[in-house]
Design a protein around this motif. Structure first.
Motif, short mmCIF file in Angstrom:
data_model
loop_
_atom_site.label_atom_id
_atom_site.label_comp_id
_atom_site.label_asym_id
_atom_site.label_seq_id
_atom_site.Cartn_x
_atom_site.Cartn_y
_atom_site.Cartn_z
N ALA B 229 0.84 -1.21 0.00
CA ALA B 229 0.00 0.00 0.00
C ALA B 229 0.88 1.25 0.00
CB ALA B 229 -0.89 -0.01 1.24
N GLU B 230 0.31 2.34 -0.51
CA GLU B 230 0.99 3.63 -0.44
C GLU B 230 1.09 4.07 1.02
OE1 GLU B 230 2.30 5.70 -2.67
OE2 GLU B 230 1.76 4.65 -4.52
N CYS B 231 2.18 4.72 1.36
CA CYS B 231 2.32 5.28 2.70
C CYS B 231 1.17 6.26 2.95
CB CYS B 231 3.66 6.02 2.82
SG CYS B 231 3.92 6.81 4.40
N PRO B 232 0.42 6.11 4.05
CA PRO B 232 -0.71 7.00 4.28
C PRO B 232 -0.26 8.44 4.53
CG PRO B 232 -0.29 5.63 6.21
CD PRO B 232 0.60 5.13 5.13
N ALA B 233 -1.15 9.38 4.19
CA ALA B 233 -0.90 10.80 4.46
C ALA B 233 -1.46 11.13 5.82
CB ALA B 233 -1.55 11.65 3.37
N THR B 234 -0.57 11.40 6.77
CA THR B 234 -1.03 11.67 8.13
C THR B 234 0.09 12.36 8.91
OG1 THR B 234 -1.99 10.64 10.10
CG2 THR B 234 -0.24 9.42 9.01
N THR B 235 -0.16 12.66 10.16
CA THR B 235 0.88 13.16 11.06
C THR B 235 1.02 12.14 12.19
OG1 THR B 235 0.41 15.46 10.53
CG2 THR B 235 1.54 15.04 12.61
N THR B 236 2.21 11.64 12.39
CA THR B 236 2.38 10.50 13.30
C THR B 236 3.81 10.44 13.83
OG1 THR B 236 2.03 8.11 13.48
CG2 THR B 236 3.03 8.89 11.45
N THR B 237 4.06 9.46 14.67
CA THR B 237 5.42 9.18 15.14
C THR B 237 6.18 8.45 14.04
OG1 THR B 237 4.73 9.06 17.44
CG2 THR B 237 6.76 7.89 16.85
N VAL B 238 7.42 8.87 13.83
CA VAL B 238 8.26 8.24 12.82
C VAL B 238 9.54 7.74 13.47
CG1 VAL B 238 9.73 8.71 10.82
CG2 VAL B 238 7.36 9.48 10.82
N ILE B 239 9.90 6.49 13.16
CA ILE B 239 11.23 5.98 13.52
C ILE B 239 12.00 5.81 12.22
CG2 ILE B 239 12.54 4.06 14.50
CD1 ILE B 239 10.23 3.59 16.43
N GLN B 400 12.08 17.59 2.67
CA GLN B 400 11.17 16.48 2.36
C GLN B 400 12.02 15.32 1.87
OE1 GLN B 400 7.31 17.21 0.60
NE2 GLN B 400 7.72 15.69 -0.98
N PHE B 401 11.94 14.21 2.57
CA PHE B 401 12.73 13.04 2.22
C PHE B 401 11.81 11.86 1.92
CE2 PHE B 401 15.83 15.12 5.29
CZ PHE B 401 16.62 15.64 4.28
N GLY B 402 12.26 11.04 0.99
CA GLY B 402 11.57 9.79 0.73
C GLY B 402 12.49 8.63 1.08
N THR B 403 11.91 7.53 1.52
CA THR B 403 12.71 6.34 1.79
C THR B 403 12.24 5.19 0.90
OG1 THR B 403 11.30 5.53 3.59
CG2 THR B 403 13.07 7.06 4.18
N GLU B 404 13.04 4.14 0.86
CA GLU B 404 12.71 3.03 -0.03
C GLU B 404 11.51 2.23 0.47
OE1 GLU B 404 16.18 0.62 -0.67
OE2 GLU B 404 17.00 2.02 -2.14
N ILE B 405 11.38 2.13 1.78
CA ILE B 405 10.38 1.20 2.34
C ILE B 405 9.96 1.69 3.72
CG2 ILE B 405 12.08 -0.31 3.45
CD1 ILE B 405 10.43 -2.72 2.43
N ALA B 406 8.78 1.30 4.14
CA ALA B 406 8.31 1.64 5.49
C ALA B 406 7.36 0.56 5.97
CB ALA B 406 7.61 3.00 5.49
N TRP B 407 7.18 0.54 7.27
CA TRP B 407 6.20 -0.37 7.87
C TRP B 407 5.38 0.40 8.90
CZ3 TRP B 407 11.07 -2.09 6.56
CH2 TRP B 407 11.15 -3.26 5.79
N GLN B 408 4.13 0.03 9.01
CA GLN B 408 3.29 0.56 10.08
C GLN B 408 3.79 -0.01 11.41
OE1 GLN B 408 0.45 2.67 9.59
NE2 GLN B 408 0.64 2.91 11.82
N TYR B 423 8.45 11.89 4.29
CA TYR B 423 8.16 12.70 5.47
C TYR B 423 8.73 14.09 5.24
CZ TYR B 423 12.98 11.87 7.11
OH TYR B 423 14.35 11.81 7.22
N THR B 424 8.13 15.07 5.88
CA THR B 424 8.54 16.45 5.66
C THR B 424 8.51 17.21 6.98
OG1 THR B 424 8.13 18.41 4.27
CG2 THR B 424 6.19 17.26 5.10
N GLY B 425 9.29 18.26 7.07
CA GLY B 425 9.32 19.02 8.31
C GLY B 425 10.21 20.25 8.21
N ILE B 426 10.36 20.93 9.34
CA ILE B 426 11.23 22.09 9.47
C ILE B 426 12.33 21.70 10.46
CG2 ILE B 426 11.38 24.51 10.18
CD1 ILE B 426 9.70 24.10 7.64
N GLY B 475 3.71 10.97 4.11
CA GLY B 475 2.82 10.59 3.00
C GLY B 475 2.49 11.71 2.04
N VAL B 476 3.38 12.71 1.88
CA VAL B 476 3.14 13.77 0.88
C VAL B 476 3.35 13.18 -0.51
CG1 VAL B 476 3.86 16.03 0.06
CG2 VAL B 476 3.94 15.51 2.51
N ARG B 477 2.38 13.35 -1.38
CA ARG B 477 2.48 12.82 -2.76
C ARG B 477 2.15 13.89 -3.76
NH1 ARG B 477 -0.40 7.99 -4.66
NH2 ARG B 477 1.43 7.83 -5.99
N GLY B 478 2.68 13.74 -4.96
CA GLY B 478 2.36 14.69 -6.02
C GLY B 478 1.16 14.24 -6.81
#
Lengths: 448, 478
Positions: B229-239, B400-408, B423-426, B475-478
């Motif tokens: 599945a596509e990475c969901p667009a949300t605000t969450t904890t990221v490791i 804004q960075f993209g990674t190859e893979i992620a898991w919930q 994921y994106t941020g300041i 989960g920012v997508r174009g």
């Protein structure tokens, strides 16, 4: 400024080929450069460099075992060692049954692009050019930053398969960024002829944008109409060249082109091609294997027509070699480096702006990178002049915005293009117009 | 070499240089690549030349040539003098160099096995075996394995009496597995993305990479991503895994702590920095868990050396201590602006480039939690692994960075796989949201850091471990 003459370059090439005599096939690329670059920051020149260099790249094949060695010394002992290294590398590896051999000799291809004015341009001349930008900045209470480079490069290719090519060309490149506390503007020019670079105009263009950009405001991220100036358009074309129009990626199913040949993939007003001998670009008449570059029309009126090939890729997949190889070894496939995008009918960027109901005017992009190769989704920041447009007029300067946008979607929604084009390019050379796009996604903001 | 350097320095001094330095560099590298079961490239490169930097009337000039002898020393030094005088026509203020005791010494990278002594057959043999393992996975369309080794021998001398010689040995390798469908491309890489992981060291470091044992997993994950599945667009904890943390440190701490950027030297190209000198010692860059050092002495670091290209000895300095911004990467010229000594960060790609302030090894210091416990103590979030795309603004704030893979992450466990994670941020908000750094610290190499005009590529290192960040937009997508 001087580089290896055709006679001297081919004499070095012949000696290298002679030393590689035991090989079944061999190819040598002899390049040389004499370049200077002057950088300025905070209204003064802070870096000013000059380089004279020679480079020899030797590829040889023992049957279907290929070795490549390169170096930058051209005495006979060095060339002999180069050939020995390439041969020893080839001997120690398994055969590559897919090796297609070297391309055979074809048309000797020449092009212009050698300008006396650029050859004669001195470090003092570059300093005086920088001074014009600094003066423009100081006259308006701004601070100047930028770079001004001039250079001449030659490349000769020769092979046992009958290739013999030589090209010598000049390049002059200038950019200026004028800044105040909260805004910046830029001007730029690229040409083979330094006489065509007007540093005062570049400085004025940068100053105008910087002054107009003072006290920028934020807007909500979202989908807006957008006017992209030429350098921003060029970056999008560059990514198409790297990621999509590469014949190897096309054949391996790694590009949107794999499933779209002959189909409409962009708007009817979009045509993009590569032409290594067009005098309005920076000439590059043959590729890294010495094969004459053919003009390749990628997109004609929105329809995908072709991609570029090198000898190896063309041979493996039964396509025609278009002459777009890098210098060996070349495991990443061919790349178009002299790109053009067809202009439109609009007289100026300002006229594009007048056609926007509610949108954003973007001068340049910064740090653009690829997110998804199939849809050519890019993300990056706007830079050096971002403005809000409402009812055809610029209403306020904006802080820089992050965009996340598919190039295919953007070039399917182009409403107008300027009739004038500009030559720019970070890594490749791209001559492109400015464009007005109906929908463009901005996904974040910044404090800059 | 010393005679040529001394000749260049004498010529520069006689011609009016208040200061000059000269470098002779011999670079040798070998690149090998196997693609889809065949040898795609074997290339041996050699590059040799002389560069001279001269300071005249308070302005710099630099010239270089691939001819190295006493005659070329005169010519190159003369050209540098002329260019310096041209620079002085447009001078904002004269260059002042921070004081530096002249270094005299030698440095050689510690290594066990000279990678140039290992046969091409053996190197290709390893790459072919790994490539074969990747290709056993049905969904893999393109399998690429690469190895690159370097030996850089250089000598540096200055008119102040410095003379140092160095031999830097680097070894690196990696693999990429690409799976495709009609409308998608997914890639997995190991151990690092964009071709390979590089460290200073010998061939033994390539043998430690465990390429063969990881190849089946990497191939399998690349194929599985096509149906993820596509990475969901949300605000969450990221490791973030350690490799992505290394890239995050590189872009959002390494570059903004380069003092030349902060002073505007790169404003027209790479950009400036949000970390201005008035913020030194006071600005909260990150949480208390964030400690970052610039350490050119870290074993295995791709930015490890004995002396920088101004002859300044390698150092370890804090950039961020307990979350507070406390230091810059500096040169002798920029350090003088802050009344400091150089931090020893001036590095040139080769003989034909001037030294610029470059990252050495920018290391995020480890915490005490294992990465497994970091995940286990997270109720809800997303775990992201290995960089795929990177972009950051010219102040180094909005990224804004993209990674190859992620898991919930659900209830402390990894569950659903996601493709195209972003994921994106300041920058400061992001690092202030870091509540834990794990203990799986090791050195990662970034062999493709670009800076300057003409652009110089540099090998830099990052000690990093997995880390956790709260309230991150994903989960920012174009």
């Amino acid at each position: 400024m001087t580089v290896l003459s055709e006679t001297d370059a081919h004499q070095i090439a012949r000696r290298a080929l002679d030393f590689a005599g035991e090989a079944d096939e061999s190819e040598v690329v002899v390049s040389s450069a004499d370049t200077g670059l002057t950088r300025f920051a905070n209204n003064g020149i802070h870096q000013n460099v000059s380089e004279e260099s020679v480079h020899v790249n030797l590829r040889l094949a023992l049957g279907k075992r290929v070795g490549v060695a390169d170096g930058n010394q051209v005495d006979s002992d060095s060339l002999r060692r180069l050939a020995e290294r390439a041969a020893s590398i080839a001997r120690l590896q398994p055969e590559n049954p897919e090796f297609a051999g070297l391309p055979s000799g074809g048309e000797r291809r020449t092009a212009g692009g050698l300008c006396q004015s650029t050859l004669e341009f001195s470090p003092e001349d570059r300093a005086d050019g920088a001074a014009k930008v600094v003066n423009a900045a100081q006259a308006r209470g701004l601070t100047a930053f930028g770079a001004f480079s001039t250079g001449v490069r030659s490349v000769a290719v020769a092979s046992t398969a009958g290739i013999e090519q030589y090209h010598e060309g000049t390049t002059a490149n200038a950019n200026a960024v004028l800044m105040n506390d909260d805004a910046s503007g830029t001007g730029m020019a690229l040409s083979s002829d330094v006489a065509e670079i007007d540093m005062e105009s570049i400085g004025e263009a940068a100053a105008g944008k910087a002054e107009r950009g003072m006290s920028p405001e934020d807007i909500e991220p979202g989908t807006y109409q957008v006017v992209l100036e030429e350098a921003a358009v060029a970056q999008m074309v560059e990514f198409l060249a790297f990621e999509s129009f590469n014949g190897l990626f096309h054949e391996e199913g790694r590009s949107f082109t794999s499933a779209s040949m002959g189909k409409a993939v962009m708007g009817e007003n979009i045509s993009i091609w590569d032409d290594g001998v067009d005098p309005s670009g920076i000439a590059s008449p043959f590729d890294g294997e010495g094969v004459a570059r053919e003009r390749v029309d990628f997109i004609e009126n929105g329809v995908l027509k072709a991609v570029v090939y090198d000898h190896q890729t063309a041979s493996k997949y039964g396509a025609e070699n278009t002459g777009h190889a890098w210098t060996a070894p070349n495991p990443y496939g061919p790349v178009a480096a002299n790109l053009f995008m067809a202009p439109g009918e609009v007289a100026s960027v300002e006229e594009l702006v007048a056609g926007v109901e509610r949108g954003v005017w973007v001068t340049t992009f910064h740090y653009t990178n690829l997110l998804e190769p199939m849809r050519v989704v890019l993300t990056g920041m706007t830079r050096h002049g971002t403005f809000m447009i409402e009812n055809g007029k610029v209403t306020k300067p904006l802080r820089n915005l992050r965009f996340t946008q598919s190039v295919l979607d953007a070039f399917s929604a182009v409403e107008a293009l300027t009739r004038d084009t500009k030559l720019t390019g970070d890594y490749l050379r791209v001559r492109a117009p400015a464009v007005l796009i109906r929908e463009f996604q901005f996904t974040g903001g910044s404090q800059s | 070499m010393k005679a040529v350097i001394e000749r260049a320095l004498d010529t520069a001094s006689a011609g009016g240089a208040a200061y000059a330095d000269a470098r002779i560099v011999q670079k040798t590298s070998e690149f090998l690549m196997v693609k889809d079961g065949q040898v795609a490239a074997v290339n041996l490169s050699s590059d040799y030349g002389l560069g001279v930097r001269a300071l005249v009337n308070g302005s710099w000039g630099f010239a270089s040539a691939s001819r190295v002898n006493t005659e070329s020393a005169d010519e190159v030094a003369g050209r540098a003098l002329r260019i310096a005088r041209a620079s002085a026509r447009v001078q904002e203020k004269p260059v002042v160099l921070a004081a530096q005791d002249p270094s005299v010494g030698e440095y050689i990278t510690p290594y066990e096995s000279d990678p140039f002594d290992v046969s091409t057959e053996d190197k290709l043999g390893l790459l072919l075996r790994v490539n074969d393992l990747l290709r056993r996975e049905k969904g893999v369309k393109v399998a690429e394995c690469a190895m690159e080794i370097y030996k850089t021998e250089k000598a540096f001398g200055s008119t102040e009496g410095a003379y140092v010689t160095q031999t830097i040995v680097e070894s690196g390798a990696g693999m990429e597995s690409t799976a495709t469908s009609d409308d998608d491309i997914q890639k997995r890489s190991f151990p690092n993305s964009f071709g390979r992981q590089v460290v200073t060291g010998g061939y033994e470091e390539i043998e430690k990479l465990e390429l063969e044992s990881n190849a089946p997993r990497i191939a399998s994950e690349s194929a599985a991503l096509l149906s993820a599945a596509e990475c969901p667009a949300t605000t969450t904890t990221v490791i973030l895994d350690a490799t992505q943390v290394a890239l995050q440190v590189h872009e959002s701490c390494g570059h903004p702590t380069e003092l030349d950027r902060a002073l505007g030297y790169e404003a027209s190209f790479a950009g400036t920095s949000f970390l201005t000198p008035d913020m030194l010692g006071a600005f909260r860059y990150g949480s208390d868990a964030v400690n970052i050092v610039a350490d050119a002495t870290t074993p295995l670091g791709a930015g490890t050396f004995g002396y920088d290209d101004e002859g300044v000895p390698a150092q370890r300095n804090y950039l961020v201590k307990d979350g507070i911004f406390v230091g810059y990467l500096t040169s002798r010229e920029t350090a003088s602006e802050l009344d400091q000594r150089s931090s020893g960060a001036m590095r040139a790609e080769s003989w034909n480039h001037i030294p610029l302030i470059r990252m050495t090894n920018i290391n995020l210091m480890p915490g005490e939690t294992s990465p497994e416990d970091l995940i286990a103590s997270t109720d809800d979030g997303i775990y992201m692994e290995l960089n795929k795309s990177w972009s950051i603004d010219d102040l180094r704030l909005n990224f804004q960075f993209g990674t190859e893979i992620a898991w919930q992450i659900e209830g402390g466990r990894l569950t659903n796989m996601y493709k195209n994670p972003t994921y994106t941020g300041i920058t400061p908000q992001f690092w202030q949201s870091c509540d834990a750094v794990a203990n799986n610290w090791r050195m990662w190499g970034t062999p493709n850091c670009g800076k300057g005009e003409p652009v110089q590529g540099m090998h830099v290192g990052h000690g990093a471990a997995a880390a956790r960040f709260r309230d991150v937009r994903v989960g920012v997508r174009g």
